[in-house]
Design a protein around this motif. Sequence first.
Motif, PDB file in Angstrom:
ATOM      1  N   SER A 123      -3.169 -71.278 -70.655  1.00  0.00           N
ATOM      2  CA  SER A 123      -3.941 -71.739 -69.514  1.00  0.00           C
ATOM      3  C   SER A 123      -3.213 -72.911 -68.874  1.00  0.00           C
ATOM      4  O   SER A 123      -2.254 -73.446 -69.438  1.00  0.00           O
ATOM      5  N   MET A 124      -3.688 -73.298 -67.695  1.00  0.00           N
ATOM      6  CA  MET A 124      -3.056 -74.374 -66.933  1.00  0.00           C
ATOM      7  C   MET A 124      -3.700 -75.719 -67.249  1.00  0.00           C
ATOM      8  O   MET A 124      -4.879 -75.783 -67.582  1.00  0.00           O
ATOM      9  N   VAL A 125      -2.915 -76.767 -67.087  1.00  0.00           N
ATOM     10  CA  VAL A 125      -3.439 -78.125 -67.126  1.00  0.00           C
ATOM     11  C   VAL A 125      -3.572 -78.563 -65.672  1.00  0.00           C
ATOM     12  O   VAL A 125      -2.580 -78.838 -65.002  1.00  0.00           O
ATOM     13  N   VAL A 126      -4.805 -78.564 -65.180  1.00  0.00           N
ATOM     14  CA  VAL A 126      -5.081 -78.968 -63.804  1.00  0.00           C
ATOM     15  C   VAL A 126      -5.131 -80.493 -63.766  1.00  0.00           C
ATOM     16  O   VAL A 126      -5.817 -81.121 -64.580  1.00  0.00           O
ATOM     17  N   VAL A 127      -4.377 -81.081 -62.819  1.00  0.00           N
ATOM     18  CA  VAL A 127      -4.250 -82.537 -62.761  1.00  0.00           C
ATOM     19  C   VAL A 127      -4.818 -83.046 -61.433  1.00  0.00           C
ATOM     20  O   VAL A 127      -4.150 -82.978 -60.400  1.00  0.00           O
ATOM     21  N   PRO A 128      -6.053 -83.545 -61.458  1.00  0.00           N
ATOM     22  CA  PRO A 128      -6.651 -84.059 -60.222  1.00  0.00           C
ATOM     23  C   PRO A 128      -5.970 -85.349 -59.759  1.00  0.00           C
ATOM     24  O   PRO A 128      -5.331 -86.041 -60.556  1.00  0.00           O
ATOM     25  N   ASP A 129      -6.115 -85.635 -58.488  1.00  0.00           N
ATOM     26  CA  ASP A 129      -5.528 -86.839 -57.906  1.00  0.00           C
ATOM     27  C   ASP A 129      -6.537 -87.980 -57.983  1.00  0.00           C
ATOM     28  O   ASP A 129      -7.197 -88.328 -57.010  1.00  0.00           O
ATOM     29  N   ASP A 130      -6.683 -88.535 -59.189  1.00  0.00           N
ATOM     30  CA  ASP A 130      -7.570 -89.678 -59.386  1.00  0.00           C
ATOM     31  C   ASP A 130      -6.931 -90.610 -60.410  1.00  0.00           C
ATOM     32  O   ASP A 130      -5.790 -90.408 -60.815  1.00  0.00           O
ATOM     33  N   ASP A 131      -7.642 -91.629 -60.807  1.00  0.00           N
ATOM     34  CA  ASP A 131      -7.066 -92.632 -61.703  1.00  0.00           C
ATOM     35  C   ASP A 131      -6.832 -92.134 -63.124  1.00  0.00           C
ATOM     36  O   ASP A 131      -6.021 -92.699 -63.847  1.00  0.00           O
ATOM     37  N   THR A 132      -7.557 -91.087 -63.546  1.00  0.00           N
ATOM     38  CA  THR A 132      -7.431 -90.638 -64.932  1.00  0.00           C
ATOM     39  C   THR A 132      -6.615 -89.366 -65.082  1.00  0.00           C
ATOM     40  O   THR A 132      -6.094 -89.101 -66.152  1.00  0.00           O
ATOM     41  N   GLY A 133      -6.505 -88.545 -64.036  1.00  0.00           N
ATOM     42  CA  GLY A 133      -5.766 -87.294 -64.154  1.00  0.00           C
ATOM     43  C   GLY A 133      -6.460 -86.352 -65.118  1.00  0.00           C
ATOM     44  O   GLY A 133      -7.676 -86.208 -65.099  1.00  0.00           O
ATOM     45  N   ALA A 134      -5.684 -85.725 -65.965  1.00  0.00           N
ATOM     46  CA  ALA A 134      -6.210 -84.795 -66.978  1.00  0.00           C
ATOM     47  C   ALA A 134      -5.958 -85.385 -68.360  1.00  0.00           C
ATOM     48  O   ALA A 134      -5.030 -86.167 -68.552  1.00  0.00           O
ATOM     49  N   THR A 151      -5.432 -82.900 -75.167  1.00  0.00           N
ATOM     50  CA  THR A 151      -5.697 -83.261 -76.558  1.00  0.00           C
ATOM     51  C   THR A 151      -4.918 -82.326 -77.462  1.00  0.00           C
ATOM     52  O   THR A 151      -5.065 -81.106 -77.382  1.00  0.00           O
ATOM     53  N   VAL A 152      -4.080 -82.911 -78.305  1.00  0.00           N
ATOM     54  CA  VAL A 152      -3.251 -82.129 -79.230  1.00  0.00           C
ATOM     55  C   VAL A 152      -3.633 -82.496 -80.655  1.00  0.00           C
ATOM     56  O   VAL A 152      -3.776 -83.676 -80.988  1.00  0.00           O
ATOM     57  N   SER A 153      -3.814 -81.477 -81.479  1.00  0.00           N
ATOM     58  CA  SER A 153      -4.097 -81.680 -82.900  1.00  0.00           C
ATOM     59  C   SER A 153      -3.278 -80.656 -83.681  1.00  0.00           C
ATOM     60  O   SER A 153      -2.658 -79.763 -83.107  1.00  0.00           O
ATOM     61  N   GLY A 154      -3.279 -80.801 -84.989  1.00  0.00           N
ATOM     62  CA  GLY A 154      -2.487 -79.877 -85.796  1.00  0.00           C
ATOM     63  C   GLY A 154      -3.015 -79.746 -87.199  1.00  0.00           C
ATOM     64  O   GLY A 154      -3.890 -80.502 -87.632  1.00  0.00           O
ATOM     65  N   VAL A 155      -2.462 -78.766 -87.897  1.00  0.00           N
ATOM     66  CA  VAL A 155      -2.804 -78.541 -89.292  1.00  0.00           C
ATOM     67  C   VAL A 155      -1.556 -78.022 -90.007  1.00  0.00           C
ATOM     68  O   VAL A 155      -0.767 -77.273 -89.434  1.00  0.00           O
ATOM     69  N   THR A 204      -7.334 -78.912 -72.804  1.00  0.00           N
ATOM     70  CA  THR A 204      -7.901 -79.818 -71.806  1.00  0.00           C
ATOM     71  C   THR A 204      -9.374 -79.448 -71.750  1.00  0.00           C
ATOM     72  O   THR A 204      -9.717 -78.300 -71.465  1.00  0.00           O
ATOM     73  N   GLY A 205     -10.216 -80.396 -72.110  1.00  0.00           N
ATOM     74  CA  GLY A 205     -11.638 -80.087 -72.250  1.00  0.00           C
ATOM     75  C   GLY A 205     -11.813 -79.041 -73.331  1.00  0.00           C
ATOM     76  O   GLY A 205     -11.292 -79.186 -74.436  1.00  0.00           O
ATOM     77  N   ASP A 206     -12.505 -77.962 -73.009  1.00  0.00           N
ATOM     78  CA  ASP A 206     -12.703 -76.873 -73.970  1.00  0.00           C
ATOM     79  C   ASP A 206     -11.689 -75.751 -73.802  1.00  0.00           C
ATOM     80  O   ASP A 206     -11.783 -74.733 -74.484  1.00  0.00           O
ATOM     81  N   THR A 207     -10.754 -75.910 -72.892  1.00  0.00           N
ATOM     82  CA  THR A 207      -9.788 -74.855 -72.586  1.00  0.00           C
ATOM     83  C   THR A 207      -8.502 -75.043 -73.369  1.00  0.00           C
ATOM     84  O   THR A 207      -7.839 -76.085 -73.260  1.00  0.00           O
TER      85      THR A 207
END
Length: 142
Positions: free
Chosen positions: A90-101, A104-108, A126-129
């Motif tokens: 899926s894509m990482v959509v990056v809005p034009d605001d102060d926080t962007g996107a 979250t990366v995790s591993g096992v 990104t979020g639930d995606t």
Amino acid sequence: MAATVKYDEVEVGQELPAVDYQVRRVNLVMYAGASGDFNPIHWNERFAKTVGLPDVIAHGMFTMAQGGRFVTDWAGDPGAVVDYGVRFSSMVVVPDDDTGATLTVSGVVEEKLEDKRVVIGLTAKTGDTRVLSKARAIVQLV
């Protein structure tokens, strides 16, 4: 940088704590300069929407690089990753605001191999995606 992870201290099933990476448009512009990928879908909102995207999106390789960064930060050695691959789901959509996107990366730890190597399965969202699938790294530990 974290202390170098030791093979004998790692167990199959061990979770690597999640890390949040903020992705702002300025990061995409810097990445475009470093990579030479100036496709306007990564920096021009008007163009991105014209071609059917919801907004500017992060480069796939930028997203993949954050997964690599996560693993090398965990291992404590930038040269520890001996194999790394992902599929882009899926894509990482990056809005034009102060926080962007937020990515979250995790591993096992999925497997311990010979020669003090481990297989790390990664999750990147990104979020639930989920934005990376089949993300795996083989890491050489000490």
